[in-house]
Design a protein around this motif. Structure first.
Motif, PDB file in Angstrom:
ATOM      1  N   LYS A 243       0.842  -1.191   0.000  1.00  0.00           N
ATOM      2  CA  LYS A 243       0.000   0.000   0.000  1.00  0.00           C
ATOM      3  C   LYS A 243       0.879   1.243   0.000  1.00  0.00           C
ATOM      4  CE  LYS A 243      -4.272  -1.498   2.264  1.00  0.00           C
ATOM      5  NZ  LYS A 243      -5.209  -1.205   3.393  1.00  0.00           N
ATOM      6  N   LEU A 244       0.459   2.232  -0.768  1.00  0.00           N
ATOM      7  CA  LEU A 244       1.161   3.514  -0.799  1.00  0.00           C
ATOM      8  C   LEU A 244       0.220   4.573  -0.230  1.00  0.00           C
ATOM      9  CD1 LEU A 244       3.537   5.265  -1.535  1.00  0.00           C
ATOM     10  CD2 LEU A 244       2.720   5.318  -3.908  1.00  0.00           C
ATOM     11  N   LEU A 245       0.563   5.100   0.947  1.00  0.00           N
ATOM     12  CA  LEU A 245      -0.317   6.015   1.665  1.00  0.00           C
ATOM     13  C   LEU A 245       0.022   7.483   1.442  1.00  0.00           C
ATOM     14  CD1 LEU A 245      -0.573   4.045   5.023  1.00  0.00           C
ATOM     15  CD2 LEU A 245      -2.158   4.014   3.095  1.00  0.00           C
ATOM     16  N   ALA A 246       1.249   7.777   1.029  1.00  0.00           N
ATOM     17  CA  ALA A 246       1.630   9.167   0.774  1.00  0.00           C
ATOM     18  C   ALA A 246       2.791   9.198  -0.212  1.00  0.00           C
ATOM     19  CB  ALA A 246       2.024   9.879   2.073  1.00  0.00           C
ATOM     20  N   ALA A 247       2.735  10.181  -1.103  1.00  0.00           N
ATOM     21  CA  ALA A 247       3.800  10.378  -2.090  1.00  0.00           C
ATOM     22  C   ALA A 247       3.798  11.852  -2.490  1.00  0.00           C
ATOM     23  CB  ALA A 247       3.587   9.487  -3.309  1.00  0.00           C
ATOM     24  N   LYS A 248       4.861  12.271  -3.168  1.00  0.00           N
ATOM     25  CA  LYS A 248       4.973  13.673  -3.580  1.00  0.00           C
ATOM     26  C   LYS A 248       5.391  13.738  -5.044  1.00  0.00           C
ATOM     27  CE  LYS A 248       7.438  17.975  -2.555  1.00  0.00           C
ATOM     28  NZ  LYS A 248       8.487  18.604  -1.703  1.00  0.00           N
ATOM     29  N   PRO A 249       4.643  14.473  -5.875  1.00  0.00           N
ATOM     30  CA  PRO A 249       5.052  14.639  -7.271  1.00  0.00           C
ATOM     31  C   PRO A 249       6.366  15.413  -7.359  1.00  0.00           C
ATOM     32  CG  PRO A 249       2.730  15.216  -6.991  1.00  0.00           C
ATOM     33  CD  PRO A 249       3.313  15.076  -5.614  1.00  0.00           C
ATOM     34  N   VAL A 250       7.289  14.918  -8.171  1.00  0.00           N
ATOM     35  CA  VAL A 250       8.585  15.571  -8.376  1.00  0.00           C
ATOM     36  C   VAL A 250       8.932  15.486  -9.853  1.00  0.00           C
ATOM     37  CG1 VAL A 250       9.428  15.093  -6.041  1.00  0.00           C
ATOM     38  CG2 VAL A 250       9.817  13.423  -7.869  1.00  0.00           C
ATOM     39  N   ARG A 274       7.866  10.708  -5.534  1.00  0.00           N
ATOM     40  CA  ARG A 274       8.745  10.326  -4.444  1.00  0.00           C
ATOM     41  C   ARG A 274       7.868   9.662  -3.387  1.00  0.00           C
ATOM     42  NH1 ARG A 274      13.319  12.713  -2.682  1.00  0.00           N
ATOM     43  NH2 ARG A 274      13.881  12.583  -4.883  1.00  0.00           N
ATOM     44  N   LEU A 275       8.067   8.364  -3.169  1.00  0.00           N
ATOM     45  CA  LEU A 275       7.228   7.614  -2.236  1.00  0.00           C
ATOM     46  C   LEU A 275       7.608   7.975  -0.804  1.00  0.00           C
ATOM     47  CD1 LEU A 275       7.054   4.113  -3.957  1.00  0.00           C
ATOM     48  CD2 LEU A 275       6.058   6.315  -4.643  1.00  0.00           C
ATOM     49  N   ILE A 276       6.617   8.229   0.037  1.00  0.00           N
ATOM     50  CA  ILE A 276       6.866   8.734   1.392  1.00  0.00           C
ATOM     51  C   ILE A 276       6.442   7.746   2.471  1.00  0.00           C
ATOM     52  CG2 ILE A 276       6.264  10.555   3.043  1.00  0.00           C
ATOM     53  CD1 ILE A 276       5.947  12.438   0.626  1.00  0.00           C
ATOM     54  N   THR A 277       5.213   7.261   2.413  1.00  0.00           N
ATOM     55  CA  THR A 277       4.702   6.345   3.435  1.00  0.00           C
ATOM     56  C   THR A 277       4.135   5.106   2.765  1.00  0.00           C
ATOM     57  OG1 THR A 277       4.098   8.238   4.824  1.00  0.00           O
ATOM     58  CG2 THR A 277       3.182   6.101   5.428  1.00  0.00           C
ATOM     59  N   LEU A 278       4.643   3.946   3.180  1.00  0.00           N
ATOM     60  CA  LEU A 278       4.245   2.682   2.567  1.00  0.00           C
ATOM     61  C   LEU A 278       3.795   1.708   3.644  1.00  0.00           C
ATOM     62  CD1 LEU A 278       7.264   3.696   1.300  1.00  0.00           C
ATOM     63  CD2 LEU A 278       6.463   2.163  -0.506  1.00  0.00           C
ATOM     64  N   GLN A 279       3.038   0.694   3.232  1.00  0.00           N
ATOM     65  CA  GLN A 279       2.562  -0.316   4.177  1.00  0.00           C
ATOM     66  C   GLN A 279       2.574  -1.687   3.517  1.00  0.00           C
ATOM     67  OE1 GLN A 279      -1.399   0.284   5.749  1.00  0.00           O
ATOM     68  NE2 GLN A 279      -1.082  -1.189   7.398  1.00  0.00           N
ATOM     69  N   PRO A 280       3.638  -2.474   3.759  1.00  0.00           N
ATOM     70  CA  PRO A 280       3.646  -3.848   3.256  1.00  0.00           C
ATOM     71  C   PRO A 280       2.524  -4.663   3.898  1.00  0.00           C
ATOM     72  CG  PRO A 280       5.840  -3.148   3.958  1.00  0.00           C
ATOM     73  CD  PRO A 280       4.875  -2.133   4.463  1.00  0.00           C
ATOM     74  N   ALA A 281       2.098  -5.703   3.216  1.00  0.00           N
ATOM     75  CA  ALA A 281       1.014  -6.542   3.718  1.00  0.00           C
ATOM     76  C   ALA A 281       1.352  -7.086   5.105  1.00  0.00           C
ATOM     77  CB  ALA A 281       0.760  -7.696   2.755  1.00  0.00           C
ATOM     78  N   GLY A 282       0.426  -6.960   6.043  1.00  0.00           N
ATOM     79  CA  GLY A 282       0.596  -7.489   7.387  1.00  0.00           C
ATOM     80  C   GLY A 282       1.447  -6.639   8.299  1.00  0.00           C
ATOM     81  N   LYS A 283       1.867  -5.440   7.847  1.00  0.00           N
ATOM     82  CA  LYS A 283       2.726  -4.593   8.673  1.00  0.00           C
ATOM     83  C   LYS A 283       2.120  -3.205   8.833  1.00  0.00           C
ATOM     84  CE  LYS A 283       7.060  -6.973   7.645  1.00  0.00           C
ATOM     85  NZ  LYS A 283       8.489  -6.816   7.258  1.00  0.00           N
ATOM     86  N   ALA A 284       2.661  -2.462   9.781  1.00  0.00           N
ATOM     87  CA  ALA A 284       2.190  -1.101  10.021  1.00  0.00           C
ATOM     88  C   ALA A 284       2.764  -0.166   8.964  1.00  0.00           C
ATOM     89  CB  ALA A 284       2.618  -0.638  11.416  1.00  0.00           C
ATOM     90  N   PRO A 285       2.127   0.989   8.738  1.00  0.00           N
ATOM     91  CA  PRO A 285       2.699   1.978   7.828  1.00  0.00           C
ATOM     92  C   PRO A 285       4.109   2.371   8.257  1.00  0.00           C
ATOM     93  CG  PRO A 285       0.436   2.542   8.370  1.00  0.00           C
ATOM     94  CD  PRO A 285       0.807   1.398   9.266  1.00  0.00           C
TER      95      PRO A 285
END
Length: 304
Positions: A243-250, A274-285
């Motif tokens: 899951k990608l919860l936050a990113a920034k256009p660059v 630019r990917l900022i906050t991610l959440q692999p399956a079964g893990k916290a952000p």
């Protein structure tokens, strides 16, 4: 006023709590039936259902409002009005007509834009610069009734579906209470919706949440923010869904989905993210740095 409340999710429960704490009397609550949830698939009542029970208010969970006996039970409540917030069932004309002042719907958009199921997400995903809450006099069509009152809120480049949900819920309470105070006042006018600018906010599907890297970075940023926190935009890397919860256009150029460096700058159809906050399956952000510690992404790697 003597009210019934009809709603299901947490957004609705926030409004119900305000009505319970007001001078009005909520004599009955309608909500969707309990649904299986969690690993054990145990039947769980909705957020509205739980709140109503805690407050000692009778709860009804019919599968449909079409049966004549269900409609008669509703009419027998002798209501001044019914407040409907993300209930999830169609209200037949007999139900709409039963309360003295009819049924009022709180809808999370500036009607007629974003009629339908997912107005908060769709407004962000479409790049709207503002949205709001409308109090609508309900009629048989889908969110087609005249508007009694509305409040406008901006959508910024930082707005997510979660943050906008909370802002709209807070704005909805004073708007609804002030509208209830004015019911019966001849100066309160129900303004018919325009036939122009009608859009429909279709329900978000899980398949739709997949990130389509050939789209522009700006579009994908809106897509990600519009699906945060749920269901969450996602991509696949090394066979895992992330899951990608936050990113920034660059700025950046490359094949869509290609890593342009070792710091999670990913090429899009136009520009890069630019990917900022991610959440692999079964893990916290987690932050991009924490993600890279356990799963390096090198320049030239491809995300699906």
């Amino acid at each position: 006023m003597r009210l019934a409340f009809m709603g299901t999710p947490a957004f609705s429960a926030h409004i119900l709590k305000a009505l319970i704490d007001s001078q009005h009397e909520v004599i009955c609550v309608y909500s969707q039936p309990p649904r299986p949830a969690g690993r054990g698939k145990k039947l769980m009542p909705s957020a509205v259902h739980k709140l109503a029970e805690e407050a000692g208010i009778p709860v009804r969970t019919p599968l449909s409002l079409k049966p004549v006996d269900v409609q008669q039970e509703f009419a027998d409540l002798g209501l001044d009005a019914a407040i409907v917030v993300a209930y999830g069932l169609i209200l037949p004309q007999a139900v709409l007509d039963a309360p003295e002042y009819g049924c009022l719907n709180l809808h999370a958009s500036l009607l007629p834009r974003w009629r339908g199921a997912a107005p908060i997400q769709r407004a962000i995903m479409a790049g709207d610069v503002e949205t709001g809450i409308a109090v609508m006099q309900m009629e048989a069509g889908l969110d087609t009734g005249p508007v009694l009152a509305e409040t406008r809120l901006p959508i910024t480049e930082e707005t997510t579906a979660g943050s906008l949900h909370d802002e709209l819920a807070a704005a909805a309470v004073p708007l609804l209470l002030s509208t209830l105070e004015r019911l019966g006042d001849p100066d309160l006018k129900a303004v018919p919706q325009s036939d122009r600018g009608v859009t429909y906010a279709e329900k978000i599907t899980k398949a739709e949440a997949a990130i389509d890297w050939p789209r522009s970075a700006i579009e994908l940023d809106r897509h990600i923010r519009g699906l945060n926190p749920a269901p969450g935009a996602f991509f696949e890397y090394q066979g895992q869904r992330i899951k990608l919860l936050a990113a920034k256009p660059v700025e950046g150029r490359g094949q869509p989905g290609e890593a342009l460096d070792d710091q999670l700058t990913i090429a899009c159809g136009a520009g890069a993210l630019r990917l900022i906050t991610l959440q692999p399956a079964g893990k916290a952000p987690m932050s991009a740095a924490a993600f890279l510690n356990g799963r390096p992404v090198r320049k030239g790697d491809r995300l699906a």
